[in-house]
Motif scaffolding. Structure first.
Motif, PDB file in Angstrom:
ATOM      1  N   ASN A  72      26.818  40.389  41.187  1.00 53.22           N
ATOM      2  CA  ASN A  72      27.108  40.199  39.770  1.00 53.22           C
ATOM      3  C   ASN A  72      28.514  40.726  39.511  1.00 53.22           C
ATOM      4  O   ASN A  72      28.712  41.939  39.407  1.00 53.22           O
ATOM      5  N   LEU A  73      29.478  39.798  39.420  1.00 55.96           N
ATOM      6  CA  LEU A  73      30.882  40.190  39.357  1.00 55.96           C
ATOM      7  C   LEU A  73      31.605  39.485  38.208  1.00 55.96           C
ATOM      8  O   LEU A  73      31.069  38.567  37.596  1.00 55.96           O
ATOM      9  N   ALA A  74      32.837  39.913  37.947  1.00 57.84           N
ATOM     10  CA  ALA A  74      33.529  39.537  36.717  1.00 57.84           C
ATOM     11  C   ALA A  74      34.065  38.120  36.709  1.00 57.84           C
ATOM     12  O   ALA A  74      34.060  37.459  35.668  1.00 57.84           O
ATOM     13  N   ASN A  75      34.563  37.623  37.844  1.00 57.28           N
ATOM     14  CA  ASN A  75      35.204  36.313  37.820  1.00 57.28           C
ATOM     15  C   ASN A  75      35.124  35.643  39.186  1.00 57.28           C
ATOM     16  O   ASN A  75      34.721  36.245  40.183  1.00 57.28           O
ATOM     17  N   ASP A  76      35.541  34.391  39.230  1.00 57.32           N
ATOM     18  CA  ASP A  76      35.415  33.572  40.434  1.00 57.32           C
ATOM     19  C   ASP A  76      36.196  34.142  41.608  1.00 57.32           C
ATOM     20  O   ASP A  76      35.724  34.110  42.751  1.00 57.32           O
ATOM     21  N   GLU A  77      37.397  34.645  41.339  1.00 55.88           N
ATOM     22  CA  GLU A  77      38.229  35.154  42.428  1.00 55.88           C
ATOM     23  C   GLU A  77      37.573  36.341  43.117  1.00 55.88           C
ATOM     24  O   GLU A  77      37.572  36.432  44.358  1.00 55.88           O
ATOM     25  N   VAL A  78      37.015  37.240  42.327  1.00 50.70           N
ATOM     26  CA  VAL A  78      36.360  38.413  42.912  1.00 50.70           C
ATOM     27  C   VAL A  78      35.108  37.990  43.675  1.00 50.70           C
ATOM     28  O   VAL A  78      34.834  38.488  44.772  1.00 50.70           O
ATOM     29  N   VAL A  79      34.338  37.062  43.106  1.00 51.26           N
ATOM     30  CA  VAL A  79      33.147  36.566  43.789  1.00 51.26           C
ATOM     31  C   VAL A  79      33.515  35.985  45.149  1.00 51.26           C
ATOM     32  O   VAL A  79      32.900  36.297  46.179  1.00 51.26           O
TER      33      VAL A  79
END
Length: 367
Positions: free
Chosen positions: A106-113
Motif C-alpha cells: 500500500n504505497l503513495a504512487n505508481d513510481e514507488v509501487v
C-alpha cells in the motif's frame, strides 16, 4: 488499452449483496501463511495494524505480520503498539518477498509501487523453488493506473509459483481504522479467494470481485474516485455560491444532511464549512491530484469527457498553489492539505478567502 471516501467516517449502506463473493478456501487456509506488508502511510498503517491484531485474536499461533516502510520509525511505532508477537520488522522489500507467502503493498504512487516490485523481483530471481512449495501471492492495494498492473505482473511472471492480485480499497483513513474498507479484486481466482478471507473482516467489510483481468480493479477504483471527487467539486461550488448569496454554506450543508446524506458529502462538507483542511488526518492533496490525473488520462484514452472532474483537478492545483505561497510566507495553518481544500479554488475565483471562511461576509437574516 484494456481497461477514496475520506474524512470522519460513516459507513456506506451495506446493500443486499453478500460481503464475500467467494466460498471459503480449502483448509488449512490463508491464516496459516506468513504475511508481509509494505507501506505504513495514512491507510497502510491502520490496515496492517488491524490485520495483525485480528490474526492474533482469531487465529492464535499465527506468525507475526512482517512490515516494511521506507521510514523505519513507522514500523517501530506499530511494533510498539502491538508487540513483538504480532509485528516483525523487515529491513528491505526483498526480505518480504523472500520470507512471506502473501505480500501486501500500500504505497503513495505508481513510481514507488514499481520500484518496490522491482526489489521483489530482484530478490526472488534465481531462487530455487522446491517442488510443492506454497505459491507466493502479491496483493497491490495502492491506487495505480490500470496498465501498471500488467507491468507488475510481467515482473513476476518469470518467478515460479507467484500470483498477483490487484486489490485497491475504498474508504478514508477513518474507515481503515475501523476495518470498514471496501476491497475491489481482480486476478487469479484461487489467489483472490485466499486474500479475501485474509482481509475481510480483518481489514475491510466487503469484497467486490471484477474477474481475472488485473486491470479491472484499478480501473474501477479510478471510476469510483472520479465519482467522489466530482461530487466534492459540485459541493464546493454550491457552498461558495451560498456564501456569495448571503445564505451561508452551513445552511446549505444542513440541506445536504436532510436530502443527500451520502458519507463523502457529509464528511467532506463538514471539513469545507469548518475549514478543516489538515491532510495529515485525511486524504492528502497530492494523492488527490495524482488520482485526478490518472482519471483524466483514463477518460481521455476512452473518449469519455468528465468536465466536473476537470474542474476538480484545476481547483486542487489552485489550492496547492495557494498553500505553497502561504508556506513561503510562513502563514500556513496546515503542513499538508486535505483534498477537500479544493474549495479554496472556487472561493478565490469568487473573490473570497480560500482557506478562512471567517473572512467572508457574515450572514445577516433579513426580515
Amino acid at each position: 488499452m484494456s481497461v477514496h471516501i475520506h474524512g470522519s467516517y460513516s459507513p456506506m449502506g451495506s446493500g443486499t449483496h453478500s460481503p464475500m463473493p467467494f466460498s471459503r478456501p480449502a483448509t488449512p487456509g490463508p491464516h496459516q501463511c506468513t504475511i508481509g506488508w509494505a507501506g505504513l502511510g495514512a491507510m497502510g498503517y491502520f490496515m496492517a495494524r488491524n490485520l495483525a491484531r485480528y490474526r492474533a485474536t482469531h487465529h492464535p499461533g499465527s506468525t507475526p505480520v512482517v512490515v516494511y516502510n521506507r521510514t523505519t520509525s513507522k514500523c517501530e511505532k506499530l511494533q510498539k503498539e502491538l508487540g513483538d508477537d504480532k509485528i516483525r520488522i523487515a529491513q528491505t522489500p526483498g526480505d518480504l518477498a523472500l520470507e512471506c507467502d502473501v505480500i501486501i503493498t500500500n504505497l503513495a504512487n505508481d513510481e514507488v509501487v514499481k520500484s518496490v516490485y522491482k526489489e521483489y523481483a530482484k530478490a526472488l530471481a534465481g531462487v530455487d523453488v522446491k517442488p510443492g512449495a506454497k505459491p507466493k501471492i502479491f496483493v497491490e492495494t495502492s491506487t495505480i493506473y490500470p496498465t501498471l498492473a500488467g507491468e507488475l505482473d510481467t515482473m513476476l511472471t518469470s518467478i515460479p509459483h507467484t500470483h498477483l492480485v490487484t486489490c485497491p480499497v475504498f474508504g478514508p483513513p477513518a474507515a481503515a481504522d475501523q476495518a470498514q474498507l471496501v476491497c475491489v479484486m481482480s486476478g487469479d481466482y484461487r489467489s483472490k479467494k485466499e486474500v479475501a478471507y485474509l482481509l475481510v473482516p480483518a481489514v475491510g467489510r466487503k469484497v467486490i470481485d471484477l474477474g481475472g483481468n488485473l486491470e479491472k480493479a484499478p480501473t474501477f477504483k479510478l471510476i469510483g474516485n472520479s465519482l467522489i471527487l466530482s461530487s466534492l467539486e459540485i459541493l464546493a461550488e454550491s457552498f461558495t455560491l451560498a456564501e456569495k448569496a448571503g445564505i451561508g454554506a452551513p445552511t446549505l450543508y444542513n440541506l445536504v444532511k436532510d436530502m443527500m446524506p451520502a458519507p463523502p458529502l457529509l464528511n467532506y462538507g463538514a471539513k469545507m464549512i469548518h475549514d478543516q483542511f489538515d491532510g495529515s488526518k485525511g486524504f492528502a492533496i497530492d494523492g488527490g491530484i495524482k488520482d485526478s490525473a490518472h482519471i483524466r488520462r483514463l477518460s481521455t484514452e476512452l473518449d469519455a469527457p468528465m468536465p466536473a472532474l476537470d474542474a476538480a483537478h484545476r481547483n486542487l492545483l489552485t489550492a496547492r498553489a495557494l498553500h505553497t505561497a502561504q508556506v513561503a510566507r510562513g502563514e500556513h495553518k496546515f503542513d499538508v492539505l486535505d483534498w477537500s481544500s479544493l474549495i479554496a479554488g472556487t472561493r478565490v475565483a469568487a473573490g473570497l478567502d480560500g482557506f478562512d471562511s471567517a473572512m467572508h461576509s457574515k450572514v445577516v437574516p433579513e426580515d
